[in-house]
Design an enzyme around this catalytic site. Structure first.
Site, PDB file in Angstrom:
ATOM      1  N   HIS A  37     -35.346  -6.521 -19.429  1.00 49.51           N
ATOM      2  CA  HIS A  37     -36.133  -6.949 -20.582  1.00 49.51           C
ATOM      3  C   HIS A  37     -37.330  -7.787 -20.142  1.00 49.51           C
ATOM      4  O   HIS A  37     -38.438  -7.648 -20.674  1.00 49.51           O
ATOM      5  CB  HIS A  37     -35.271  -7.794 -21.521  1.00 49.51           C
ATOM      6  CG  HIS A  37     -34.147  -7.055 -22.172  1.00 49.51           C
ATOM      7  ND1 HIS A  37     -32.830  -7.323 -21.900  1.00 49.51           N
ATOM      8  CD2 HIS A  37     -34.135  -6.049 -23.085  1.00 49.51           C
ATOM      9  CE1 HIS A  37     -32.058  -6.534 -22.630  1.00 49.51           C
ATOM     10  NE2 HIS A  37     -32.817  -5.749 -23.346  1.00 49.51           N
ATOM     11  N   LYS A 182     -37.253   2.990 -20.455  1.00 52.44           N
ATOM     12  CA  LYS A 182     -36.897   4.410 -20.480  1.00 52.44           C
ATOM     13  C   LYS A 182     -35.476   4.668 -20.004  1.00 52.44           C
ATOM     14  O   LYS A 182     -35.120   5.806 -19.708  1.00 52.44           O
ATOM     15  CB  LYS A 182     -37.910   5.206 -19.657  1.00 52.44           C
ATOM     16  CG  LYS A 182     -39.289   5.214 -20.313  1.00 52.44           C
ATOM     17  CD  LYS A 182     -40.392   5.665 -19.375  1.00 52.44           C
ATOM     18  CE  LYS A 182     -40.353   7.141 -19.129  1.00 52.44           C
ATOM     19  NZ  LYS A 182     -41.539   7.585 -18.341  1.00 52.44           N
TER      20      LYS A 182
END
Length: 321
Positions: A37, A182
């Site tokens: 993140h 992704k």
């Protein structure tokens, strides 16, 4: 770093930044942040002057038998992790499905509890599946074709919930650009298609999978893996790398590559949800690797569902022929 709970305050803040001539980037998350993140935050800073990180465990993407109630949460820890990264605002809404009058939700920072199905419950009522989101919310976004394969086979409401909450975040934050990892390749493609089809004025940036020191794809759910399960789960990333090496050596049969990965994961004790080689644009299964594809895997280890994938290009010899 400003923490914002209310939708209108978030919208007003973002509009003020844009009115001053600055771009706003959004990094949508469900919290329990890890280095993956934080890499998205770093990428966001390359595309805008101001960065917003949303932290919201979205109930709309969880089916009754899934892990909404046990999904890891640590808002205080998340704020500490984000502090050194120059994030301008944290959007941590109480609720995006208008249940304030009926529930005290604990999912995103306020008091409440969960029933055994993972549904939110208040002090005086337990919600059944049909009214999980209350009487007020009945509008959903469905990206028809891209939502059906891969995760959509066994999680039929998942991408409906993802598309809807992302659309809500776009309407509230009004970002110029949004950053997605992704690791869930299908989710990224679904969001790209929704943005195209519904004319959202948001640039979508997809970032490569972030991996831990041992090669496992970073995920908030990894915290639930025992040391043994984590070691065995490395069979996913390892077998995908082996498949990629085989492609560079001119193996183009999707069936053979999938069989190799399935055997490796099963031998390590994993339970496979799917292992598929699909076209990167359409997500349709391919027989041979003659265009850009993604080899996507979902597998269970120790009761934890893990996702991973690897993007593959056709062998150079095919491109030159």
């Amino acid at each position: 770093m400003k923490v914002i709970k209310e939708k209108q305050e978030m919208r007003s803040w973002s509009r003020a930044m844009r009115k001053a001539g600055n771009r706003v980037a959004l990094v949508p998350t469900m919290g329990f942040l890890h280095s993956g993140h934080l890499a998205l935050v770093e990428e966001a800073k390359k595309h805008a002057q101001h960065v917003v990180v949303s932290i919201y465990v979205n109930p709309g993407q969880f089916a009754p038998n899934e892990d909404f109630g046990s999904y890891p949460r640590d808002i205080d820890g998340d704020l500490q992790k984000l502090q050194p990264f120059g994030v301008d605002a944290i959007f941590n809404p109480f609720d995006l499905y208008e249940r304030h009058s009926r529930l005290n939700t604990s999912a995103n920072g306020i008091a409440g509890s969960h029933d055994t199905k993972g549904f939110l419950q208040s002090d005086d009522s337990t919600l059944c599946e049909d009214d999980t989101y209350g009487q007020e919310h009945e509008t959903w976004i469905q990206v028809e074709k891209l939502s059906k394969p891969l995760c959509g086979q066994n999680r039929p409401i998942f991408f409906r919930g993802v598309a809807t909450v992302v659309a809500k975040l776009f309407n509230i934050v009004e970002p110029d650009v949004a950053i997605f990892g992704k690791k869930d390749f299908q989710q990224w493609r679904v969001i790209c298609r929704m943005v195209r089809d519904l004319d959202f004025a948001v640039d979508i940036v997809g970032c490569p999978i972030a991996r831990d020191f041992d090669g496992i794809a970073m995920s908030s759910r990894n915290v639930h893996l025992s040391p043994t399960d984590r070691c065995q789960a490395l069979s996913i990333s390892r077998s995908l790398r082996e498949a990629a090496e085989s492609v560079t050596e001119c193996e183009v049969s999707a069936q053979l590559l999938v069989e190799h990965v399935r055997k490796a994961i099963t031998a390590a004790g994993g339970k496979i949800d799917y292992a598929s080689i699909v076209d990167q644009e359409t997500l349709k299964d391919v027989r041979e690797i003659r265009a850009p594809v993604v080899f996507a895997v979902a597998a269970w280890f120790g009761g934890v569902r893990l996702l991973d994938n690897i993007e593959l290009q056709p062998p150079q010899s095919l491109l030159e022929s």
